[in-house]
Write an enzyme that holds these catalytic residues in place. Structure first.
Site, PDB file in Angstrom:
ATOM      1  N   SER A 143      59.268 -47.760  29.662  1.00  0.00           N
ATOM      2  CA  SER A 143      58.434 -48.806  29.076  1.00  0.00           C
ATOM      3  C   SER A 143      58.932 -50.221  29.389  1.00  0.00           C
ATOM      4  CB  SER A 143      58.376 -48.528  27.574  1.00  0.00           C
ATOM      5  OG  SER A 143      57.584 -49.431  26.909  1.00  0.00           O
ATOM      6  N   ASN A 152      54.465 -55.864  18.125  1.00  0.00           N
ATOM      7  CA  ASN A 152      54.824 -56.007  19.546  1.00  0.00           C
ATOM      8  C   ASN A 152      53.666 -55.697  20.500  1.00  0.00           C
ATOM      9  OD1 ASN A 152      54.651 -53.179  19.771  1.00  0.00           O
ATOM     10  ND2 ASN A 152      56.803 -52.920  19.271  1.00  0.00           N
ATOM     11  N   PRO A 169      67.991 -49.608  11.097  1.00  0.00           N
ATOM     12  CA  PRO A 169      68.567 -49.148  12.365  1.00  0.00           C
ATOM     13  C   PRO A 169      67.449 -48.943  13.381  1.00  0.00           C
ATOM     14  CG  PRO A 169      68.449 -47.327  10.807  1.00  0.00           C
ATOM     15  CD  PRO A 169      67.970 -48.546  10.075  1.00  0.00           C
ATOM     16  N   SER A 170      67.704 -49.299  14.636  1.00  0.00           N
ATOM     17  CA  SER A 170      66.702 -49.061  15.687  1.00  0.00           C
ATOM     18  C   SER A 170      66.577 -47.564  15.932  1.00  0.00           C
ATOM     19  CB  SER A 170      67.148 -49.762  16.965  1.00  0.00           C
ATOM     20  OG  SER A 170      66.476 -49.204  18.068  1.00  0.00           O
ATOM     21  N   THR A 200      65.408 -46.583  18.932  1.00  0.00           N
ATOM     22  CA  THR A 200      65.433 -46.432  20.389  1.00  0.00           C
ATOM     23  C   THR A 200      66.695 -46.999  21.028  1.00  0.00           C
ATOM     24  OG1 THR A 200      64.319 -48.534  20.696  1.00  0.00           O
ATOM     25  CG2 THR A 200      62.911 -46.593  20.563  1.00  0.00           C
TER      26      THR A 200
END
Ligand code: NG1
Ligand code: ZN
EC number: 5.4.2.3
Length: 565
Positions: free
Chosen positions: A81, A394, A518-519, A521
């Site tokens: 991506s 996003n 927390p992410s 990815t």
């Protein structure tokens, strides 16, 4: 006898897996030591140099998923991506073009991390038992990949996994993520009452372009500037423009698809959203008042923007796109004259701008839910509405029409010419929208149609509401698993003391809002803050970042100087 052969011989499996073929293939792609993979919100993602073993294993899992679904096509997409060009990723797409069912994710993680052929096959056997997979069934997989230089080697690894399972395959080549999702659904619904369209890439272009032509009214002159992030979106846009012919005027920039190092570099949707500025390559190209938009590296995210007469940059992000679409659809539905109008609703995440939430709920009276980050959460929540509009700030999002709504629209008998026109529009909109997943190209056509119908320019659209200034910071911590959240990731349950600090800080700022999570990815924690002014939003974010850094077990002496304490 080698250790592997011995280990394989002593395996006691409950399912009739092709052990010899799987073991031989697995030996060709040994798992590198010291790397742990996790199937997260965007599938597996990693630096591409350690990735072939994972993609090989995903091939095998996808084949089993197809067997589980009575030999329906499963999709596999190789892409990272908006991430750097050297990264890559892989994800599995379910038969209706949706993300892989969540219950399979921990099994994928276990299979990807199995250290040797015997434990790999044991993990596959556990998956088959858990989900009652009939291994003797046929399997079918359709796959595609983006323009990253690592893709050809990864495709070879995938093919080996598929071959080990004797899978019937379709290689779609270099395609956008949403095209692969479309293909998966179209292949599985061909000739049924849910037929999604011709199962081919030309079929995808025909569906979108014919819907566009049914919808578009006389267009003002001027051309849309499209930043293709030097990714696969450039290929798809060029192909689509052939189908749209003179009805759509666009100028494509950042189309250097096979030039090393340029993918997503200083351009694309993620650049625009995180920097909140025009990509340098568009400076002097985008004219004041002209609309521009950026796709990301696999063309599933879309950001719009324009320059005002003073050349000041204005961003129209996923929330603005969502507000435009939801506001338009709710009015459109009223004009069709349904006896029981479908319920239009909106799904957002905690990253949605506070003023977008206010606009949807207060100004437009739209029902709205907030869910955890990640498309699967948004998608599932949107399914609960008659017409569900979901977008991440996003720029990733789409619109879902429930089967009841589709049936309602199909059966609807308009009573007036106006109702008839609007019902026709609604039917064409259903064709224009790629409901399988967020699709930057389909979303871009949708936005252009709506602006055309409402006779809005970028400024009129932008004035629906004013964004609250905001800032997103990525903080490195020792272990992101130390950060746990609740209420759709808007509050930390752990560390509780850090949440108390967030609450006390946020209370000091007018229109303040902030959260830490927390992410899913990346190996990091994200900090988001918004407030009435840019200065305050940044200051709040920097305070929260400073505390997150210290609570994350990092050395205070090394704390980046922009973080505050
Ligand atoms: P994480 O890394 O969990 O924040 C990011 C995006 C998500 C989603 C996924 C999948 C932000 C703040 N987060 O997730 O919205 O798009 O990547 O690509 O943009
Ligand atoms: Zn993407």
């Amino acid at each position: 006898m080698s250790n592997t052969a011995q280990a394989l011989k002593s395996l006691q499996l409950r399912n009739n897996l092709p052990i010899a073929a799987l073991a031989a293939a697995c030996e060709q792609y040994p798992k590198p030591e010291g790397h742990l993979y996790s199937y997260g919100t965007a599938g597996f993602r990693s630096h591409s140099k350690w990735f072939e073993p994972v993609v090989f294993r995903v091939g095998v899992i996808a084949a089993l998923r197809s067997k589980r679904h009575s030999s329906k096509f499963i999709g596999v997409m190789i892409t990272a991506s908006h991430n750097p060009e050297d990264d890559n990723g892989v994800k599995i797409v379910d038969p209706r073009g949706e993300m892989l069912q969540t219950e399979w994710e921990p099994y994928c993680t276990k299979i990807a991390n199995a250290p040797d052929p015997a434990s790999f096959i044991t993990a596959l056997d556990d998956l088959c038992t858990k989900f009652k997979i009939d291994v003797s069934k046929r399997s079918k997989v359709v796959y595609a990949y983006d323009t990253r230089p690592s893709c050809p080697a990864l495709v070879k690894a995938l093919q080996l996994g598929l071959a080990a399972m004797e899978t019937e395959t379709i290689n779609e080549g270099v395609r956008t993520t949403p095209q692969l999702h479309y293909m998966t659904r179209a292949l599985n619904t061909q000739g049924t009452k849910d037929d999604y369209g011709e199962p081919s890439i030309p079929g995808y272009y025909k569906k979108l372009s014919s819907a566009w032509k049914r919808l578009i009214r006389r267009r003002e002159e001027g051309s849309l500037l499209i930043d293709c992030a030097n990714g696969v979106g450039a290929i798809a846009m060029k192909e689509l423009l052939e189908y749209l012919s003179d009805d759509f005027k666009a100028t494509l920039v950042n189309t250097d698809v096979f030039v090393p190092g340029v993918l997503n570099n200083m351009c694309g949707a993620d650049y625009v959203k995180t920097k909140q500025e025009l990509p340098p390559s568009l400076k002097g190209v985008l004219k004041a008042g002209q609309r521009g938009c950026s796709l990301d590296g696999d063309a599933d995210r879309l950001m719009y923007y324009y320059l005002d007469e003073k050349n000041i940059f204005h961003m129209l992000d996923g929330d603005k796109i969502s507000a435009l679409i939801a506001g338009y659809l709710v009015e459109k539905v009223k004009l069709c004259g349904f006896k029981e109008p479908p319920r239009v609703g909106v799904v957002q995440t905690a990253y949605a701008n506070g003023n977008s939430t206010k606009y949807m709920q207060k100004t437009k009276a739209l029902p709205l839910v907030c869910v955890s980050t990640g498309v699967k959460h948004l998608h599932h929540a949107a399914e609960k509405f008659g017409i569900g509009v979901y977008f991440e700030a996003n720029g990733h999002g789409t619109v879902l029409f429930s089967s009841d709504t589709l049936e309602n629209i199909r059966k609807h008998e308009p009573q007036t010419p106006t109702q008839d026109d609007n019902t026709k529009d609604l039917k064409a909109l259903i064709d224009l929208i790629n409901s399988t997943v967020g699709d930057a190209i389909s979303d871009m056509l949708l936005v252009e149609v709506i602006l055309n119908h409402l006779r809005y320019d970028a400024r009129a659209w932008d004035s629906l509401y004013t964004d609250l200034p905001n800032k997103l910071v990525k903080v490195n911590v020792k272990n992101r698993a130390d950060f746990q959240t609740e209420v759709a990731e808007r509050r930390l349950t752990h560390p509780a003391e850090l949440q108390r600090f967030v609450d006390s800080q946020v209370a000091k700022y007018p229109d303040g809002r902030g959260f830490i999570r927390p992410s899913g990815t990346e190996d990091a924690v994200r900090v988001y803050a918004e407030a009435a002014s840019k200065f305050e939003a940044e200051q709040l974010a920097n305070y929260l970042a400073g505390w997150t850094y210290d609570f994350g077990g990092m050395d205070p002496a090394q704390r980046p100087k922009e973080y505050l304490r």
